[in-house]
Design an enzyme around this catalytic site. Structure first.
Site, PDB file in Angstrom:
ATOM      1  N   HIS A 195      34.047  51.102  41.815  1.00 39.04           N
ATOM      2  CA  HIS A 195      34.528  50.195  40.898  1.00 39.04           C
ATOM      3  C   HIS A 195      34.202  50.739  39.579  1.00 39.04           C
ATOM      4  O   HIS A 195      33.319  51.271  39.281  1.00 39.04           O
ATOM      5  CB  HIS A 195      34.033  48.798  41.010  1.00 39.04           C
ATOM      6  CG  HIS A 195      34.623  47.719  40.362  1.00 39.04           C
ATOM      7  ND1 HIS A 195      34.716  47.702  38.830  1.00 39.04           N
ATOM      8  CD2 HIS A 195      35.501  46.625  40.719  1.00 39.04           C
ATOM      9  CE1 HIS A 195      35.295  46.593  38.312  1.00 39.04           C
ATOM     10  NE2 HIS A 195      35.959  45.920  39.593  1.00 39.04           N
ATOM     11  N   GLU A 249      43.058  49.747  40.463  1.00 41.68           N
ATOM     12  CA  GLU A 249      42.746  49.208  39.605  1.00 41.68           C
ATOM     13  C   GLU A 249      42.838  49.566  38.138  1.00 41.68           C
ATOM     14  O   GLU A 249      41.883  50.249  37.724  1.00 41.68           O
ATOM     15  CB  GLU A 249      41.153  48.439  39.788  1.00 41.68           C
ATOM     16  CG  GLU A 249      41.018  47.578  41.118  1.00 41.68           C
ATOM     17  CD  GLU A 249      40.015  46.706  40.796  1.00 41.68           C
ATOM     18  OE1 GLU A 249      40.144  45.478  41.230  1.00 41.68           O
ATOM     19  OE2 GLU A 249      38.923  47.048  40.430  1.00 41.68           O
TER      20      GLU A 249
HETATM   21  P1  PGA Z   1      39.818  40.527  37.497  1.00 44.19           P
HETATM   22  O1  PGA Z   1      38.879  41.744  38.279  1.00 44.19           O
HETATM   23  O2  PGA Z   1      40.630  39.998  38.559  1.00 44.19           O
HETATM   24  O3  PGA Z   1      39.098  39.643  36.867  1.00 44.19           O
HETATM   25  O4  PGA Z   1      40.820  41.465  36.617  1.00 44.19           O
HETATM   26  C1  PGA Z   1      39.085  42.454  39.006  1.00 44.19           C
HETATM   27  C2  PGA Z   1      38.137  43.393  39.390  1.00 44.19           C
HETATM   28  O5  PGA Z   1      37.527  43.907  38.689  1.00 44.19           O
HETATM   29  O6  PGA Z   1      38.048  43.821  40.648  1.00 44.19           O
END
Ligand code: PGA
Length: 247
Positions: free
Chosen positions: A98, A166
């Site tokens: 992440h 992401e």
């Molecule tokens: P968010 O976070 O949905 O609050 O943007 C997603 C993540 O960090 O996995």
């Protein structure tokens, strides 16, 4: 929506024993008796895992995941968490790479690759996150950046892998790429991984500011098998409404 859908609820460093338990109760009540082809993977803080595992059956729609693990089985690694304990606690999935770990904990793609290797060895499923910064997106070299993350973070062979695209600029910001932009990247991820790695089963998800208003259109994008949801996964009203629309 007739395809396998994975919803990964990333609670990050939020919720306490009572709010987590209330949220799990509402989620369970929402999905009760559903036979939809959907997996809801709850990823709480480590200390909440023992409590939550007792209320999940792990054989239906709901499963348990961890937000990270160390890349070695055990040893002198103060403050870290062993994957063997996570497995004992019935975690089936582990998020790795992440951007919050890459940035705040300086995790390299090499370390992430070792984690995926270990998760795979223990017959658990890695959820690899990749994403570009806003500068990289504006400079239009994001596909190269993402390819490099994929090449360096994924071992040559993995049985089953979930990859969450992401964009760093989208996480928690309310900014979301267009559906065309999501499709461009998720298609690229699948093609690049298929050409460079041997993966038994691969699913590509989207993550970053997914909410009640945008999730349905995003998950409908061809090749997107669900999402990694942070903020909206902890608002019980929003999350249960999302689940209701999918089951
Ligand atoms: P968010 O976070 O949905 O609050 O943007 C997603 C993540 O960090 O996995």
């Amino acid at each position: 929506m007739k395809k396998s859908i994975f919803i990964v609820a990333n609670w990050k460093m939020n919720l306490n024993f009572s709010s987590a338990s209330n949220l799990i109760d509402r989620i369970k009540a929402t999905i009760k008796n559903s036979i939809a082809d959907i997996k809801v993977i709850i990823c709480p803080q480590f200390l909440l895992i023992p409590q939550i595992k007792d209320s999940l059956s792990n054989d239906g729609i709901l499963s348990l995941g961890a937000q990270d693990c160390h890349h070695k089985l055990s040893g002198a690694f103060t403050g870290d968490t062993s994957i063997e304990l996570l497995k004992d606690l019935k975690c089936q999935y582990v998020i790795v790479g992440h951007s919050e770990r890459r940035i705040y904990h300086k995790e390299s793609s090499e370390t992430i690759k070792n984690k995926i290797q270990l998760i795979n060895q223990l017959s658990m499923v890695p959820i690899l996150c990749i994403g570009e910064s806003l500068v990289e997106r504006r400079e239009k070299n994001y596909l190269d950046i993402l390819s490099e993350q994929l090449l360096k973070s994924i071992p040559n062979e993995v049985d089953k892998l979930l990859i969450a695209y992401e964009p760093i600029w989208s996480i928690g910001s309310g900014l979301v790429p267009s559906l065309e932009q999501i499709k461009e990247v998720t298609d690229h991820i699948r093609l690049f991984v298929n050409n460079n790695k041997k993966i038994g089963t691969i699913y590509v998800l989207y993550g970053g500011s997914v909410n009640l208003n945008n999730f349905f259109d995003i998950f409908k994008v061809h090749g997107v098998s669900g999402g990694l949801i942070g903020g909206a996964s902890m608002k019980s009203g929003d999350f249960t409404k999302i689940l209701k629309k999918l089951i």
